[in-house]
Write an enzyme that holds these catalytic residues in place. Structure first.
Site, PDB file in Angstrom:
ATOM      1  CB  SER A 136     -46.156  52.785  44.287  1.00  0.00           C
ATOM      2  OG  SER A 136     -47.029  52.391  45.323  1.00  0.00           O
ATOM      3  CE  LYS A 162     -45.012  50.145  46.878  1.00  0.00           C
ATOM      4  NZ  LYS A 162     -43.976  50.885  47.645  1.00  0.00           N
ATOM      5  CE  LYS A 164     -48.667  51.452  48.461  1.00  0.00           C
ATOM      6  NZ  LYS A 164     -47.687  51.496  49.547  1.00  0.00           N
ATOM      7  CG  ASP A 189     -45.998  48.571  50.218  1.00  0.00           C
ATOM      8  OD1 ASP A 189     -45.996  48.041  51.356  1.00  0.00           O
ATOM      9  OD2 ASP A 189     -45.660  49.754  50.020  1.00  0.00           O
ATOM     10  CD  GLU A 214     -42.590  48.649  49.966  1.00  0.00           C
ATOM     11  OE1 GLU A 214     -42.713  48.475  48.732  1.00  0.00           O
ATOM     12  OE2 GLU A 214     -42.537  49.776  50.476  1.00  0.00           O
ATOM     13  CG  ASP A 239     -41.760  51.534  53.464  1.00  0.00           C
ATOM     14  OD1 ASP A 239     -41.197  52.407  54.131  1.00  0.00           O
ATOM     15  OD2 ASP A 239     -42.686  51.811  52.670  1.00  0.00           O
ATOM     16  CE  LYS A 263     -41.611  54.809  51.299  1.00  0.00           C
ATOM     17  NZ  LYS A 263     -42.918  54.465  51.897  1.00  0.00           N
ATOM     18  N   GLY A 291     -41.176  56.087  47.732  1.00  0.00           N
ATOM     19  CA  GLY A 291     -41.814  57.381  47.473  1.00  0.00           C
ATOM     20  C   GLY A 291     -42.873  57.681  48.510  1.00  0.00           C
TER      21      GLY A 291
HETATM   22  O1  OSB Z   1     -45.558  52.342  51.506  1.00  0.00           O
HETATM   23  O2  OSB Z   1     -44.359  52.949  49.898  1.00  0.00           O
HETATM   24  C1  OSB Z   1     -45.312  53.163  50.643  1.00  0.00           C
HETATM   25  C2  OSB Z   1     -47.188  56.317  49.564  1.00  0.00           C
HETATM   26  C3  OSB Z   1     -47.524  56.853  50.789  1.00  0.00           C
HETATM   27  C4  OSB Z   1     -47.178  56.184  51.935  1.00  0.00           C
HETATM   28  C5  OSB Z   1     -46.482  54.965  51.855  1.00  0.00           C
HETATM   29  C6  OSB Z   1     -46.133  54.429  50.631  1.00  0.00           C
HETATM   30  C7  OSB Z   1     -46.520  55.104  49.470  1.00  0.00           C
HETATM   31  C8  OSB Z   1     -46.270  54.598  48.135  1.00  0.00           C
HETATM   32  C9  OSB Z   1     -46.302  55.615  47.027  1.00  0.00           C
HETATM   33  O3  OSB Z   1     -46.150  53.428  47.849  1.00  0.00           O
HETATM   34  C10 OSB Z   1     -45.042  55.773  46.278  1.00  0.00           C
HETATM   35  C11 OSB Z   1     -45.101  56.986  45.383  1.00  0.00           C
HETATM   36  O4  OSB Z   1     -45.536  56.826  44.248  1.00  0.00           O
HETATM   37  O5  OSB Z   1     -44.693  58.084  45.815  1.00  0.00           O
HETATM   38 MG    MG Z   2     -44.147  50.777  51.399  1.00  0.00          MG
END
Ligand code: OSB
Ligand code: MG
Length: 369
Positions: A136, A162, A164, A189, A214, A239, A263, A291
């Site tokens: 991510s 992925k 953001k 995402d 996402e 999510d 999660k 994550g």
């Molecule tokens: O939306 O998946 C998410 C990190 C913090 C809060 C929300 C998210 C995330 C990530 C990071 O996308 C995933 C990771 O590398 O741990």
């Molecule tokens: Mg997410």
């Protein structure tokens, strides 16, 4: 098991690279670690995935600390507990606070597996020891920075990327990434940054062959996501909106998504995550492991969960070195050249806890017994 003491520690761990999403930027994690100790001296470890502020969800480090210390620790202390699967029920009088609950619940699973002499992934019923991994990638300062970062992660072997997105960092960026990397498995995402007024944007994204989008809409919405899913070709992945197996069932029933990100913290631990996985498997909806910028302990729990058979897509589970100068487990989590992680075969989470490193990063400690 019979737990005689619950230890809470808050550690501060600076990230190697800041992580930016549509709801903010994180440079240092404030992570609560839970250690449960059984009357026979065996221990289990769990991690609270709450963020530094109530932005991803309502919970944050401070609220989780108070809830754990004041309400949750007592609920598992000094009683005969049949197995880790029954810990959720003991904490049920407390509503919500799933990340705090998961910290204790997952620690109990580690303990339970250690008492049985089983690797946690086997104890959970995992079927695949080698799990596929993606990364991510947060919002970057420039598009060029993003392209360079993607190239590095692909070279390291990760199977999917992925990125953001947020208003102002979306269609143009996705187009650039897709043009630069025509064949990669790519997804985005939005962390709830859009509304149904943005359908035109999501229709535009349809041309970029994304694996999924996402959490485009509100964190607590399911109904509008089903409206959006009807209007676009790309799969919606939920999510934030999925906090329980009931949420997953509702989302499936109205076609709100075609994929779910699971999660542990968001759903309240391993037993609840297994239920979400079961609902999705029965409904032919693939899941993957999300994550929360975890330290090695949360990461190890994620690896175990991702061995369940419904976890068919690459997760946001990646190497310790992407986050930390030095992790708090030994060995750190590493990823193979094909972008996979092999679940360890030692009992419990299967990694050694570096207690001296944890103590060195700890800013507070509370023993509840
Ligand atoms: O939306 O998946 C998410 C990190 C913090 C809060 C929300 C998210 C995330 C990530 C990071 O996308 C995933 C990771 O590398 O741990
Ligand atoms: Mg997410």
């Amino acid at each position: 098991m019979f737990i005689t003491s619950v230890e809470l520690r808050e550690i501060r761990l600076p990230l190697v690279h800041p992580f930016e999403t549509s709801f903010g930027r994180t440079t240092e994690r404030r992570i609560i670690l839970v250690r449960v100790i059984d009357k026979n001296g065996q221990e289990g470890w769990g991690e609270c995935t709450a963020g530094e502020g109530p932005f991803y969800c309502e919970e944050w480090t401070e609220s989780a600390w108070s809830t754990l210390k004041t309400f949750l620790a007592q609920r598992v202390l000094k009683k005969e507990i049949e197995n880790a699967a029954s810990v959720w029920e003991l904490m049920q009088p407390v509503r919500g606070n799933r990340m705090a609950k998961a910290a204790i619940e997952t620690a109990c699973w580690d303990l339970d597996a250690k008492q049985l002499g089983l690797p946690l992934w086997q104890h959970l019923g995992g079927e695949r020891r080698e799990i596929p991994c993606g990364v991510s990638i947060g919002i970057q300062n420039t598009p060029q920075d993003l392209l360079e970062k993607i190239a590095r992660e692909l070279a390291a072997g990760y199977q999917r990327i992925k990125i953001k997105i947020k208003p102002g960092w979306d269609a143009e960026i996705v187009e650039l990434v897709r043009k630069t990397f025509p064949d990669i498995q790519l997804m985005v995402d939005a962390n709830s940054a859009y509304t149904l007024f943005d359908v035109a944007l999501f229709r535009e994204l349809d041309q970029f062959r994304l694996m999924m989008i996402e959490q485009p809409l509100a964190h607590d919405d399911i109904v509008n996501h089903s409206e959006l899913q009807k209007q676009i070709k790309t799969a919606v992945c939920l999510d934030e909106s999925i906090r329980s197996s009931a949420d997953a069932a509702h989302a499936l029933a109205i076609g709100a998504c075609r994929v779910i990100n699971v999660k542990l913290g968001r759903v309240g631990g391993h037993a609840q995550a297994k239920k979400v996985e079961e609902v999705c498997r029965a409904g032919n909806i693939p899941v993957w492991c999300g994550g929360m910028l975890e330290s090695g302990i949360g990461r190890a729990h994620n690896i175990a969960m991702a061995t369940l058979s419904g976890f068919t897509l690459p997760g946001d589970v990646s190497a310790s070195s992407r986050y930390w100068e030095e992790d708090i487990i030994d060995p750190p989590v590493s990823v193979s050249a094909n972008g996979t992680i092999i679940a360890p075969d030692q009992p419990g989470i299967g990694f050694d806890i570096a207690l001296s490193r944890i103590e060195a990063h700890a800013v507070r400690k509370e023993i509840v017994n």
